[in-house]
Structure formats: structure tokens, C-alpha cells
Design a protein around this motif. Structure first.
Motif, PDB file in Angstrom:
ATOM      1  N   ILE A  69      35.482  -6.122   1.890  1.00 61.84           N
ATOM      2  CA  ILE A  69      36.485  -6.957   2.542  1.00 61.84           C
ATOM      3  C   ILE A  69      36.294  -6.928   4.054  1.00 61.84           C
ATOM      4  O   ILE A  69      36.562  -7.916   4.746  1.00 61.84           O
ATOM      5  CB  ILE A  69      37.901  -6.485   2.161  1.00 61.84           C
ATOM      6  N   VAL A  70      35.807  -5.804   4.566  1.00 60.96           N
ATOM      7  CA  VAL A  70      35.550  -5.682   6.007  1.00 60.96           C
ATOM      8  C   VAL A  70      34.068  -5.857   6.320  1.00 60.96           C
ATOM      9  O   VAL A  70      33.704  -6.575   7.258  1.00 60.96           O
ATOM     10  CB  VAL A  70      36.036  -4.317   6.534  1.00 60.96           C
ATOM     11  N   ALA A  71      33.204  -5.220   5.522  1.00 63.97           N
ATOM     12  CA  ALA A  71      31.775  -5.220   5.834  1.00 63.97           C
ATOM     13  C   ALA A  71      31.180  -6.622   5.810  1.00 63.97           C
ATOM     14  O   ALA A  71      30.394  -6.984   6.701  1.00 63.97           O
ATOM     15  CB  ALA A  71      31.027  -4.314   4.849  1.00 63.97           C
ATOM     16  N   LEU A  72      31.518  -7.418   4.795  1.00 61.94           N
ATOM     17  CA  LEU A  72      30.927  -8.753   4.701  1.00 61.94           C
ATOM     18  C   LEU A  72      31.266  -9.626   5.901  1.00 61.94           C
ATOM     19  O   LEU A  72      30.363 -10.197   6.522  1.00 61.94           O
ATOM     20  CB  LEU A  72      31.345  -9.439   3.401  1.00 61.94           C
ATOM     21  N   PRO A  73      32.554  -9.782   6.271  1.00 56.17           N
ATOM     22  CA  PRO A  73      32.843 -10.651   7.418  1.00 56.17           C
ATOM     23  C   PRO A  73      32.275 -10.132   8.732  1.00 56.17           C
ATOM     24  O   PRO A  73      31.806 -10.931   9.555  1.00 56.17           O
ATOM     25  CB  PRO A  73      34.381 -10.710   7.449  1.00 56.17           C
ATOM     26  N   VAL A  74      32.296  -8.813   8.953  1.00 54.78           N
ATOM     27  CA  VAL A  74      31.736  -8.283  10.199  1.00 54.78           C
ATOM     28  C   VAL A  74      30.245  -8.600  10.281  1.00 54.78           C
ATOM     29  O   VAL A  74      29.746  -9.063  11.315  1.00 54.78           O
ATOM     30  CB  VAL A  74      31.982  -6.767  10.304  1.00 54.78           C
ATOM     31  N   LEU A  75      29.520  -8.365   9.188  1.00 58.91           N
ATOM     32  CA  LEU A  75      28.084  -8.660   9.170  1.00 58.91           C
ATOM     33  C   LEU A  75      27.830 -10.162   9.265  1.00 58.91           C
ATOM     34  O   LEU A  75      26.856 -10.589   9.899  1.00 58.91           O
ATOM     35  CB  LEU A  75      27.454  -8.098   7.905  1.00 58.91           C
ATOM     36  N   GLY A  76      28.677 -10.964   8.629  1.00 58.99           N
ATOM     37  CA  GLY A  76      28.510 -12.409   8.706  1.00 58.99           C
ATOM     38  C   GLY A  76      28.668 -12.914  10.129  1.00 58.99           C
ATOM     39  O   GLY A  76      27.824 -13.672  10.639  1.00 58.99           O
ATOM     40  N   HIS A  77      29.749 -12.510  10.784  1.00 57.29           N
ATOM     41  CA  HIS A  77      29.959 -12.915  12.178  1.00 57.29           C
ATOM     42  C   HIS A  77      28.836 -12.385  13.069  1.00 57.29           C
ATOM     43  O   HIS A  77      28.349 -13.084  13.961  1.00 57.29           O
ATOM     44  CB  HIS A  77      31.306 -12.384  12.683  1.00 57.29           C
ATOM     45  N   ALA A  78      28.424 -11.128  12.829  1.00 56.67           N
ATOM     46  CA  ALA A  78      27.366 -10.532  13.647  1.00 56.67           C
ATOM     47  C   ALA A  78      26.048 -11.276  13.474  1.00 56.67           C
ATOM     48  O   ALA A  78      25.290 -11.463  14.443  1.00 56.67           O
ATOM     49  CB  ALA A  78      27.198  -9.054  13.281  1.00 56.67           C
ATOM     50  N   THR A  79      25.757 -11.715  12.252  1.00 54.57           N
ATOM     51  CA  THR A  79      24.517 -12.461  12.008  1.00 54.57           C
ATOM     52  C   THR A  79      24.514 -13.765  12.785  1.00 54.57           C
ATOM     53  O   THR A  79      23.471 -14.198  13.286  1.00 54.57           O
ATOM     54  CB  THR A  79      24.356 -12.732  10.502  1.00 54.57           C
TER      55      THR A  79
ATOM     56  N   GLY B  82      39.599 -11.327  15.549  1.00 59.72           N
ATOM     57  CA  GLY B  82      40.215 -12.568  16.020  1.00 59.72           C
ATOM     58  C   GLY B  82      40.338 -13.636  14.961  1.00 59.72           C
ATOM     59  O   GLY B  82      41.127 -14.585  15.115  1.00 59.72           O
ATOM     60  N   LEU B  83      39.563 -13.524  13.894  1.00 58.52           N
ATOM     61  CA  LEU B  83      39.558 -14.524  12.821  1.00 58.52           C
ATOM     62  C   LEU B  83      39.790 -13.839  11.474  1.00 58.52           C
ATOM     63  O   LEU B  83      39.132 -14.152  10.485  1.00 58.52           O
ATOM     64  CB  LEU B  83      38.215 -15.266  12.803  1.00 58.52           C
ATOM     65  N   ALA B  84      40.735 -12.909  11.459  1.00 54.81           N
ATOM     66  CA  ALA B  84      40.921 -12.047  10.285  1.00 54.81           C
ATOM     67  C   ALA B  84      41.231 -12.834   9.025  1.00 54.81           C
ATOM     68  O   ALA B  84      40.817 -12.444   7.923  1.00 54.81           O
ATOM     69  CB  ALA B  84      42.028 -11.031  10.559  1.00 54.81           C
ATOM     70  N   GLN B  85      41.952 -13.946   9.152  1.00 49.52           N
ATOM     71  CA  GLN B  85      42.333 -14.688   7.951  1.00 49.52           C
ATOM     72  C   GLN B  85      41.110 -15.239   7.215  1.00 49.52           C
ATOM     73  O   GLN B  85      41.054 -15.230   5.980  1.00 49.52           O
ATOM     74  CB  GLN B  85      43.304 -15.836   8.299  1.00 49.52           C
ATOM     75  N   PHE B  86      40.114 -15.659   7.968  1.00 46.75           N
ATOM     76  CA  PHE B  86      38.895 -16.176   7.336  1.00 46.75           C
ATOM     77  C   PHE B  86      38.047 -15.030   6.780  1.00 46.75           C
ATOM     78  O   PHE B  86      37.509 -15.119   5.669  1.00 46.75           O
ATOM     79  CB  PHE B  86      38.089 -16.990   8.345  1.00 46.75           C
ATOM     80  N   GLY B  87      37.935 -13.952   7.557  1.00 48.35           N
ATOM     81  CA  GLY B  87      37.149 -12.817   7.095  1.00 48.35           C
ATOM     82  C   GLY B  87      37.714 -12.201   5.826  1.00 48.35           C
ATOM     83  O   GLY B  87      36.968 -11.892   4.883  1.00 48.35           O
ATOM     84  N   MET B  88      39.034 -12.022   5.766  1.00 41.58           N
ATOM     85  CA  MET B  88      39.649 -11.438   4.587  1.00 41.58           C
ATOM     86  C   MET B  88      39.497 -12.354   3.374  1.00 41.58           C
ATOM     87  O   MET B  88      39.331 -11.885   2.247  1.00 41.58           O
ATOM     88  CB  MET B  88      41.127 -11.160   4.856  1.00 41.58           C
ATOM     89  N   PHE B  89      39.522 -13.652   3.609  1.00 42.15           N
ATOM     90  CA  PHE B  89      39.378 -14.597   2.502  1.00 42.15           C
ATOM     91  C   PHE B  89      37.986 -14.496   1.888  1.00 42.15           C
ATOM     92  O   PHE B  89      37.844 -14.324   0.670  1.00 42.15           O
ATOM     93  CB  PHE B  89      39.631 -16.027   2.990  1.00 42.15           C
ATOM     94  N   PHE B  90      36.945 -14.605   2.723  1.00 44.97           N
ATOM     95  CA  PHE B  90      35.583 -14.572   2.196  1.00 44.97           C
ATOM     96  C   PHE B  90      35.218 -13.173   1.692  1.00 44.97           C
ATOM     97  O   PHE B  90      34.530 -13.036   0.676  1.00 44.97           O
ATOM     98  CB  PHE B  90      34.585 -15.031   3.264  1.00 44.97           C
ATOM     99  N   GLY B  91      35.679 -12.136   2.393  1.00 44.41           N
ATOM    100  CA  GLY B  91      35.439 -10.784   1.915  1.00 44.41           C
ATOM    101  C   GLY B  91      36.122 -10.530   0.587  1.00 44.41           C
ATOM    102  O   GLY B  91      35.548  -9.914  -0.319  1.00 44.41           O
ATOM    103  N   GLY B  92      37.367 -11.018   0.442  1.00 46.12           N
ATOM    104  CA  GLY B  92      38.090 -10.855  -0.818  1.00 46.12           C
ATOM    105  C   GLY B  92      37.419 -11.589  -1.965  1.00 46.12           C
ATOM    106  O   GLY B  92      37.366 -11.091  -3.099  1.00 46.12           O
ATOM    107  N   PHE B  93      36.886 -12.760  -1.679  1.00 43.78           N
ATOM    108  CA  PHE B  93      36.165 -13.517  -2.706  1.00 43.78           C
ATOM    109  C   PHE B  93      34.940 -12.746  -3.174  1.00 43.78           C
ATOM    110  O   PHE B  93      34.647 -12.678  -4.374  1.00 43.78           O
ATOM    111  CB  PHE B  93      35.751 -14.877  -2.136  1.00 43.78           C
ATOM    112  N   TYR B  94      34.242 -12.144  -2.234  1.00 49.12           N
ATOM    113  CA  TYR B  94      33.037 -11.368  -2.555  1.00 49.12           C
ATOM    114  C   TYR B  94      33.390 -10.145  -3.398  1.00 49.12           C
ATOM    115  O   TYR B  94      32.703  -9.809  -4.364  1.00 49.12           O
ATOM    116  CB  TYR B  94      32.378 -10.948  -1.247  1.00 49.12           C
TER     117      TYR B  94
END
Length: 259
Positions: free
Chosen positions: A240-250, A39-51
């Protein structure tokens, strides 16, 4: 109707730590994290891409500097900075959960916290922890490899008896340091995003959650370590996927653990 942003000047009640976390809560947190990622892919891809970009730059620096073996401690210590990178993801999940307006300004502005520099202070601690780990890794390397005559420019050095012993000791020391740092940050950073508290209070609460629910929180640490390790293997791209999923899950696990 849009939900109004709570006034940060009004303190929330003292945090109460749940003592009944179950392994099922980890699965529910991951499921909620996945929904937030979609639902918030634009933010997840941004922070995941930065990582991912940071990981690639670290790897490139190690290879160009003729020290490819330093990729191992760098990759091992890389997850230490993940909780700080995920601050914007906590804010995005918080806003989505509360029905607040979502914007890049609000999500990126989460780093400044409640205009009290508490999150930035945690950022300094994160940087110091990563630097300390690299110093410790260098010391372990020097102790075991000094007599081998092989430097960090050769991956083959890791296959010698001294190299294998170095990897074993380094892994043990790194695991202890990583878990201590995880216990300090897993709850404290989401708390600083939501609450106007000082970082010492947030850290104490984080340690209390881990101590009170040790088996479950150890399981969460193992899940984070496993997913980040697997995600780093294909040139860091899985982050790109693992970081945002884990971040939101945390964030969702924090909401379950602290009431």
C-alpha cells in the motif's frame, strides 16, 4: 494561474537519454516519490490497495486450489505487473510537477494514453510476460520435482534436494527474465504517459537508458526488488505504501533520464 495541458497533437522533440545518471539520483528520486505519496495520498492508497487486493486473491486461489507452492512463482512474478499498475501514479506525479489540475478522471484516464492504445498495448505485453513466467516456472517445477513424488500441495517439497535445486534454478531464471522486463518497462511506461510516441520507440528508449547507465539502473532494479519483496511479506500489506512511493519515484527518475 493554472497551467494549461499541453496539446498531444504537437509532438515533443525526440527523446535524449542522459548518460550521467548517478546513484545520488536514486536517492533524490525516492525522496521526490515520498513527497508525492504524501501529497497525493488518495491516489497512492487507491493503486496500492488495488495491488494488495490482487496479491491476496492470487494467494487465496493458490491455497484453496491446494497448490500453496505456487505462491512462490506468483510472488516472484508479481512485480512484473507493477509498472502497468503504476501508470496512474506516473500521471499524478506528472500533473503535480507541471501544476496541472488533478482529478480521478485524469489519473484513471492515463491508461488510455493519448487516445492511441499504446499504453494498453504495453499492458498486453505485461500480461503476456507474467503468463510466460508462470509457464516457465511450471516447466522448472516439472523438471525437478517429477521424480520426487511430491506435488505443489506440499511446502515440504521445497526442502528436499530437488526442491532446493528447483528454487536455485528458478531464482536464476526468474532474475534474468525480471531484469529484461524491467529494462523494457522502467522508462517506456512513464514516457508513454508523457509523450505521444509509439510503444516500440518507448521500449527502445528504455533499453537505451538502462544500457547507457547500467550500474545505476541495476541499482534501481535492486531497490525495487528489495522493497517490493519486503512489502509483500506481511500479507502484501506493505505494498500500500511501497508501490506508490516507487511509482512516483520512477516518474522522477524518468524525468532525470530522458530530456
Amino acid at each position: 494561474m493554472e497551467v494549461l495541458e499541453p496539446d498531444p497533437a504537437i509532438p515533443l522533440p525526440p527523446p535524449q537519454v542522459a548518460a550521467d545518471l548517478a546513484f545520488g539520483d536514486l536517492g533524490r528520486a525516492l525522496a521526490a516519490g515520498w513527497r508525492d505519496f504524501l501529497g497525493l495520498a488518495q491516489f497512492g492508497m487507491f493503486f496500492g490497495g488495488f495491488y494488495v487486493l490482487a496479491g491476496l486473491l492470487i494467494g487465496l486461489a493458490a491455497i484453496n486450489g491446494g497448490e500453496p507452492t505456487w505462491l512462490i512463482p506468483a510472488m516472484a512474478g508479481f512485480p512484473l505487473v507493477a509498472p502497468f499498475v503504476a501508470v496512474g501514479l506516473y500521471e499524478a506525479s506528472r500533473r503535480r510537477e507541471a501544476g496541472l489540475a488533478l482529478s480521478w478522471r485524469a489519473v484513471l484516464g492515463a491508461l488510455k494514453g493519448h487516445d492511441d492504445d499504446q499504453i494498453l498495448s504495453m499492458g498486453v505485453i505485461v500480461f503476456v510476460a507474467f503468463s510466460f513466467w508462470m509457464i516457465v516456472a511450471h516447466a522448472i517445477f516439472a523438471v525437478f520435482m517429477a521424480e520426487s513424488g511430491m506435488g505443489g500441495e506440499s511446502i515440504a517439497a521445497l526442502l528436499t534436494p530437488a526442491g532446493l535445486m528447483m528454487l536455485a534454478v528458478g531464482s536464476a531464471v526468474g532474475a534474468v527474465m525480471a531484469f529484461a522486463f524491467y529494462a523494457m518497462t522502467v522508462i517506456s511506461l512513464p514516457m508513454l504517459v508523457e509523450r505521444k510516441v509509439d510503444f516500440l520507440t518507448a521500449i527502445i528508449t528504455s533499453f537505451k537508458v538502462v544500457r547507457t547507465n547500467f550500474a545505476v539502473m541495476l541499482g534501481w532494479a535492486a531497490i525495487i526488488a528489495m522493497l517490493l519483496f519486503v512489502a509483500m511479506l506481511p500479507a502484501f500489506l506493505g505494498l500500500i505504501v511501497a508501490l506508490p512511493v516507487l511509482g512516483h519515484a520512477t516518474w522522477h527518475l524518468y524525468r532525470r533520464a530522458v530530456v
